[in-house]
Design a protein around this motif. Sequence first.
Motif, PDB file in Angstrom:
ATOM      1  N   ASP A  94      44.645 -17.334  97.690  1.00  0.00           N
ATOM      2  CA  ASP A  94      46.094 -17.319  97.465  1.00  0.00           C
ATOM      3  C   ASP A  94      46.747 -15.952  97.649  1.00  0.00           C
ATOM      4  O   ASP A  94      47.941 -15.876  97.914  1.00  0.00           O
ATOM      5  CB  ASP A  94      46.409 -17.783  96.033  1.00  0.00           C
ATOM      6  CG  ASP A  94      45.970 -19.203  95.773  1.00  0.00           C
ATOM      7  OD1 ASP A  94      46.343 -20.088  96.564  1.00  0.00           O
ATOM      8  OD2 ASP A  94      45.237 -19.421  94.786  1.00  0.00           O
ATOM      9  N   ARG A  95      45.972 -14.877  97.472  1.00  0.00           N
ATOM     10  CA  ARG A  95      46.578 -13.547  97.405  1.00  0.00           C
ATOM     11  C   ARG A  95      46.095 -12.597  98.486  1.00  0.00           C
ATOM     12  O   ARG A  95      46.905 -11.914  99.118  1.00  0.00           O
ATOM     13  CB  ARG A  95      46.287 -12.926  96.022  1.00  0.00           C
ATOM     14  CG  ARG A  95      46.859 -11.534  95.817  1.00  0.00           C
ATOM     15  CD  ARG A  95      46.309 -10.890  94.550  1.00  0.00           C
ATOM     16  NE  ARG A  95      44.858 -10.714  94.573  1.00  0.00           N
ATOM     17  CZ  ARG A  95      44.235  -9.686  95.178  1.00  0.00           C
ATOM     18  NH1 ARG A  95      44.954  -8.770  95.809  1.00  0.00           N
ATOM     19  NH2 ARG A  95      42.918  -9.599  95.156  1.00  0.00           N
ATOM     20  N   VAL A  96      44.785 -12.517  98.702  1.00  0.00           N
ATOM     21  CA  VAL A  96      44.243 -11.485  99.583  1.00  0.00           C
ATOM     22  C   VAL A  96      44.710 -11.672 101.027  1.00  0.00           C
ATOM     23  O   VAL A  96      44.909 -12.794 101.497  1.00  0.00           O
ATOM     24  CB  VAL A  96      42.703 -11.453  99.555  1.00  0.00           C
ATOM     25  CG1 VAL A  96      42.198 -10.883  98.246  1.00  0.00           C
ATOM     26  CG2 VAL A  96      42.103 -12.827  99.846  1.00  0.00           C
ATOM     27  N   ARG A  97      44.874 -10.547 101.711  1.00  0.00           N
ATOM     28  CA  ARG A  97      45.110 -10.570 103.137  1.00  0.00           C
ATOM     29  C   ARG A  97      43.808 -10.932 103.851  1.00  0.00           C
ATOM     30  O   ARG A  97      42.711 -10.778 103.304  1.00  0.00           O
ATOM     31  CB  ARG A  97      45.584  -9.192 103.618  1.00  0.00           C
ATOM     32  CG  ARG A  97      46.784  -8.622 102.876  1.00  0.00           C
ATOM     33  CD  ARG A  97      48.074  -9.333 103.193  1.00  0.00           C
ATOM     34  NE  ARG A  97      48.418  -9.215 104.603  1.00  0.00           N
ATOM     35  CZ  ARG A  97      49.492  -9.815 105.150  1.00  0.00           C
ATOM     36  NH1 ARG A  97      50.286 -10.566 104.402  1.00  0.00           N
ATOM     37  NH2 ARG A  97      49.755  -9.661 106.433  1.00  0.00           N
ATOM     38  N   LEU A  98      43.913 -11.430 105.090  1.00  0.00           N
ATOM     39  CA  LEU A  98      42.767 -11.951 105.824  1.00  0.00           C
ATOM     40  C   LEU A  98      42.717 -11.314 107.205  1.00  0.00           C
ATOM     41  O   LEU A  98      43.687 -11.383 107.954  1.00  0.00           O
ATOM     42  CB  LEU A  98      42.880 -13.464 105.969  1.00  0.00           C
ATOM     43  CG  LEU A  98      43.097 -14.252 104.665  1.00  0.00           C
ATOM     44  CD1 LEU A  98      43.574 -15.663 104.962  1.00  0.00           C
ATOM     45  CD2 LEU A  98      41.836 -14.268 103.839  1.00  0.00           C
ATOM     46  N   GLY A  99      41.572 -10.678 107.530  1.00  0.00           N
ATOM     47  CA  GLY A  99      41.513  -9.993 108.812  1.00  0.00           C
ATOM     48  C   GLY A  99      40.190 -10.139 109.522  1.00  0.00           C
ATOM     49  O   GLY A  99      39.201 -10.627 108.969  1.00  0.00           O
ATOM     50  N   GLN A 100      40.154  -9.699 110.771  1.00  0.00           N
ATOM     51  CA  GLN A 100      38.949  -9.663 111.595  1.00  0.00           C
ATOM     52  C   GLN A 100      38.839  -8.230 112.128  1.00  0.00           C
ATOM     53  O   GLN A 100      39.806  -7.649 112.582  1.00  0.00           O
ATOM     54  CB  GLN A 100      39.016 -10.616 112.795  1.00  0.00           C
ATOM     55  CG  GLN A 100      39.932 -11.801 112.637  1.00  0.00           C
ATOM     56  CD  GLN A 100      41.385 -11.385 112.787  1.00  0.00           C
ATOM     57  OE1 GLN A 100      41.734 -10.631 113.679  1.00  0.00           O
ATOM     58  NE2 GLN A 100      42.227 -11.865 111.895  1.00  0.00           N
TER      59      GLN A 100
END
Length: 329
Positions: A75-81
């Motif tokens: 719900d909160r954390v940013r998501l990256g590659q």
Amino acid sequence: MRFGMFIPQGWRFDLVGIDESQHWATMSSLARRADAGELWESVWVYDHFHTTPRPSEEATHEAWSLMAGLGAVTDRVRLGQMCTCMAYRNPMYLAKVAATADHISGGRVEMGIGGGWYEHEWRAYGYGFPRAGVRLKMLEEGVQIFKQAWTDGVATFDGEHYQVDGAICQPRPVQPGGLPLWIAGGGEKVTLRIAARYGQYTNFDGTPEGFAHKSEVLREHCRDVGTDFDAIVRSSNYNVMIGADEAELRERERAHADRLGRYLDEDEVQRQIAGYRDMPAHGTPEQIVEKLSAVRDQGMSYGIFYFADAAYSTEQIELFEREVIPALR
């Protein structure tokens, strides 16, 4: 300083011994753990198809499928590659995939993007392996397509490597203007110039000497293209090996070496261990804080941390959370 954490996905032999039916539960539980607190701003995966440093038949989970899945269970954390290889997917298609993942997550996806380097993967998947200049030109063209697609909802582009003609990207990403761009890599002539022109974030060498040098190169490119150097967040990736004392640290190293030793020869295992020892996130908490503080003071404001044993134990993560993050935030 801001903190991101890599989620094990198999690429670095970090899910071996766990039944494949439990891989998603393992990955998603670590992401939810990071999501539940306030210490971690983001969670990350790698964009690779085969294990490294040696290809094997051990599982390696695909990055953008994980973006969608992790977006649905957090719900909160940013998501990256860190980072997507431009040539692995047509850039307009990738712009569309990323926009959908951004909606699933409620507007939390970052776009880490680079030219790619893992030759075995390229050739195995039928992409060839063009010279570096070609790969970087593909990166620059693809980033321009992203910008159009996410800003206007449609893109037309006639480049040397990519052409699109009225390609529609609807819905556009939740985030106004599209996903934040992390231009990853330290190539001084081309990659850092692309970062200066298009990036909101960079990601390069995290050692004090390397970081200082790459930062100055980036500064020069920003001056040349007329962008604000201080507006670009400079980040680095770190392999963590942490112990409460030297004895515990050596035990962490032995456990990791034992795991890798089932798949790699002794020389390669030792090279992998050296890759931890040579980086600022290796040591006791006090040692790591001292080393990372030196890079932070040079302007490294966002660290993304990899814990090799995260799928098996959160003890190193917990020690890092207790002793390192509070000292550097």
